[in-house]
Design an enzyme around this catalytic site. Sequence first.
Site, mmCIF file in Angstrom:
data_model
loop_
_atom_site.group_PDB
_atom_site.id
_atom_site.type_symbol
_atom_site.label_atom_id
_atom_site.label_comp_id
_atom_site.label_asym_id
_atom_site.label_seq_id
_atom_site.Cartn_x
_atom_site.Cartn_y
_atom_site.Cartn_z
ATOM 1 N N LYS A 6 54.552 26.730 89.302
ATOM 2 C CA LYS A 6 54.885 25.701 88.309
ATOM 3 C C LYS A 6 55.979 24.785 88.870
ATOM 4 O O LYS A 6 55.862 23.560 88.815
ATOM 5 C CB LYS A 6 55.398 26.355 87.035
ATOM 6 N N ASN A 7 57.020 25.364 89.454
ATOM 7 C CA ASN A 7 58.184 24.577 89.874
ATOM 8 C C ASN A 7 57.987 23.835 91.181
ATOM 9 O O ASN A 7 58.879 23.133 91.631
ATOM 10 C CB ASN A 7 59.428 25.461 89.921
ATOM 11 N N CYS B 277 68.474 22.844 76.448
ATOM 12 C CA CYS B 277 67.352 23.681 76.017
ATOM 13 C C CYS B 277 67.966 25.045 75.704
ATOM 14 O O CYS B 277 69.180 25.226 75.749
ATOM 15 C CB CYS B 277 66.300 23.785 77.114
ATOM 16 N N ARG C 56 72.383 21.914 80.394
ATOM 17 C CA ARG C 56 71.567 21.395 81.519
ATOM 18 C C ARG C 56 71.777 19.896 81.713
ATOM 19 O O ARG C 56 70.893 19.074 81.502
ATOM 20 C CB ARG C 56 70.109 21.771 81.276
ATOM 21 N N ASP D 126 65.582 33.000 87.575
ATOM 22 C CA ASP D 126 64.311 33.064 86.832
ATOM 23 C C ASP D 126 63.737 34.479 86.792
ATOM 24 O O ASP D 126 62.731 34.705 86.126
ATOM 25 C CB ASP D 126 63.281 32.118 87.444
ATOM 26 N N ARG E 160 54.068 27.983 78.982
ATOM 27 C CA ARG E 160 54.667 26.935 79.826
ATOM 28 C C ARG E 160 54.628 27.346 81.285
ATOM 29 O O ARG E 160 54.556 26.514 82.166
ATOM 30 C CB ARG E 160 56.138 26.715 79.437
HETATM 31 C C1 EPZ Z 1 65.192 24.450 88.330
HETATM 32 O O1 EPZ Z 1 65.825 23.916 87.197
HETATM 33 C C2 EPZ Z 1 63.979 25.201 87.804
HETATM 34 N N1 EPZ Z 1 63.072 24.257 87.142
HETATM 35 C C3 EPZ Z 1 64.441 26.283 86.826
HETATM 36 O O2 EPZ Z 1 63.287 27.008 86.424
HETATM 37 C C4 EPZ Z 1 65.376 27.229 87.575
HETATM 38 O O3 EPZ Z 1 65.861 28.196 86.661
HETATM 39 C C5 EPZ Z 1 66.547 26.431 88.159
HETATM 40 O O4 EPZ Z 1 66.065 25.378 89.005
HETATM 41 C C6 EPZ Z 1 67.479 27.300 89.000
HETATM 42 O O5 EPZ Z 1 66.748 27.900 90.017
HETATM 43 C C7 EPZ Z 1 62.267 23.483 87.912
HETATM 44 O O6 EPZ Z 1 62.292 23.538 89.129
HETATM 45 C C8 EPZ Z 1 61.336 22.559 87.181
HETATM 46 P P1 EPZ Z 1 69.450 23.381 88.536
HETATM 47 P P2 EPZ Z 1 66.986 22.814 87.381
HETATM 48 O O7 EPZ Z 1 69.675 21.912 88.501
HETATM 49 O O8 EPZ Z 1 66.774 22.044 88.609
HETATM 50 C C9 EPZ Z 1 73.753 22.674 86.771
HETATM 51 C C10 EPZ Z 1 61.910 28.141 84.915
HETATM 52 O O9 EPZ Z 1 62.127 29.132 84.220
HETATM 53 N N2 EPZ Z 1 73.520 21.227 86.888
HETATM 54 O O10 EPZ Z 1 69.184 24.033 89.842
HETATM 55 O O11 EPZ Z 1 67.125 22.082 86.093
HETATM 56 C C11 EPZ Z 1 72.860 23.351 85.747
HETATM 57 O O12 EPZ Z 1 73.396 23.221 84.451
HETATM 58 C C12 EPZ Z 1 62.948 27.046 85.027
HETATM 59 O O13 EPZ Z 1 60.876 27.950 85.602
HETATM 60 C C13 EPZ Z 1 74.544 20.339 86.580
HETATM 61 O O14 EPZ Z 1 75.625 20.749 86.217
HETATM 62 O O15 EPZ Z 1 68.251 23.732 87.571
HETATM 63 C C14 EPZ Z 1 72.857 24.774 86.225
HETATM 64 O O16 EPZ Z 1 74.039 25.410 85.760
HETATM 65 C C15 EPZ Z 1 64.128 27.308 84.107
HETATM 66 N N3 EPZ Z 1 74.305 19.008 86.700
HETATM 67 C C16 EPZ Z 1 72.946 24.631 87.753
HETATM 68 O O17 EPZ Z 1 73.387 23.303 87.998
HETATM 69 C C17 EPZ Z 1 73.092 18.518 87.129
HETATM 70 O O18 EPZ Z 1 72.940 17.295 87.251
HETATM 71 C C18 EPZ Z 1 71.630 24.811 88.494
HETATM 72 O O19 EPZ Z 1 70.656 24.096 87.781
HETATM 73 C C19 EPZ Z 1 72.060 19.436 87.422
HETATM 74 C C20 EPZ Z 1 72.301 20.785 87.315
#
Ligand code: EPZ
Length: 419
Positions: free
Chosen positions: A22-23, A117, A122, A306, A398
């Site tokens: 998915k990702n 969410c 996020r 995850d 999802r």
């Molecule tokens: C990706 O989400 C995945 N989704 C998530 O999978 C996964 O849990 C996550 O990476 C971590 O591995 C997709 O790839 C579509 P991050 P993402 O930006 O990119 C903070 C699932 O279950 N952050 O790596 O949104 C954020 O709050 C989903 O399949 C900021 O602060 O996650 C978090 O604490 C859930 N500012 C950390 O970084 C930003 O601009 C890592 O989040 C962006 C992120």
Amino acid sequence: MYKLVIQGGIPLSGNIKTSGSKNSTLPIFFSSILADSPLKLANTPQLSDVSTTLRLLMDMGSNFVLEEDGSIFIDSSNLTNLRADYSLVKTMRASILTLGPMLAKYKKAKISLPGGCAIGTRPVNLHLDALEKMGAKIEVRNGYIYATAKELIGTQINFDLVSVTATENTLMAATLAKGFTTINNAAQEPEVTDLIYCLRKMGAKITGENTSTLIIEGVDRLSGTEYSICPDRIEAGTYLVAAAITGGSITVNNIEPDSMRSVIGKLIETGADIQTNKNSIKLDMKSRRPQAVNIRTSAYPNFPTDMQAQFMALNSIAEGNSTITETIFENRFMHVPELSRMGANLKLEGNTVVCKGVTSLTGANLMATDLRASASLVLAGLAAKGLTTIERVYHLDRGYEMIEEKFKMLGADIKRVQH
Ligand code: EPZ
């Protein structure tokens, strides 16, 4: 509305095949915005997040065809509506991945802020800061991101936090920017690497995959290509934990063991017997009760957030005590109260849960909240004594293709019923 009904206590056995990731599918679909001709994508999973992605792209003017062989032909070369509407973005925050490609190709974008969410606020500040550093003018008002750019200029991007989609957004924007972009502290998830491989086939010049430093040399144009999505390592991990929690023995096919070394290591620590070859992983629990394992999530190649909820279900019935620490998201313990209602002994202390293993859980009526928390409730239901029902199954749809069919193939007593 549908719910899952599970009769627990059956050790899983047999073979399943993972679906496409998915990702990886989501960013690669959005990369079609960069191309001036269609992409043909194989091994895409049938998931509601993928349908949402296609709906969003269609809203913007993309066309797609579902081919006989199941692959999807997507043409986003002439978008007419550079806007990602709140109505769709609110259901899938990965829609933010339209921003980088739209700015790079069309120099303009209006995208609803994804909002938080169940697992956390996020934010998207890392995405916006990076694109501004590349020359974009970005304004946030009335819940929307208004972005324009005369042109995007390559530069040094230093992420304070490792972010998967911020890395992907910046990477896609940089492919058509002027000059070189270096991304430091880039995410190294296999899905980022899959996106890089696909972009390279489209004509992008990128080096540094599987490291924390990516270097992109902007080119004038990207063309369509054919690409097959990598297998879903989180789906594979979820099924392996299902075998471990029920004391069973299964083989997961169409998976690259190298993409999940940290998860395999933890499964071995629980006492599972694991054999891997190039494209499959066999787990045999030999009817043993798992040993409790300590978990601390962090960015790839360390233990994936995850998979945290799934291991909490496993630890709930394991021999011994354990701690599970979530370092990525601030609210990714929505499964704790539901598991506790099944008899799990879990104590939340800040971003750590202390788990005292119990010999067995009892079935209960449960409510799904977010994708991976829902998966952990399914695993707990498969192991529990008696009947478990899980409402709001749309959370599972999802990210897990044909979840009850795949579990039935492994001998589980599970069905989806309307309620
Ligand atoms: C990706 O989400 C995945 N989704 C998530 O999978 C996964 O849990 C996550 O990476 C971590 O591995 C997709 O790839 C579509 P991050 P993402 O930006 O990119 C903070 C699932 O279950 N952050 O790596 O949104 C954020 O709050 C989903 O399949 C900021 O602060 O996650 C978090 O604490 C859930 N500012 C950390 O970084 C930003 O601009 C890592 O989040 C962006 C992120």
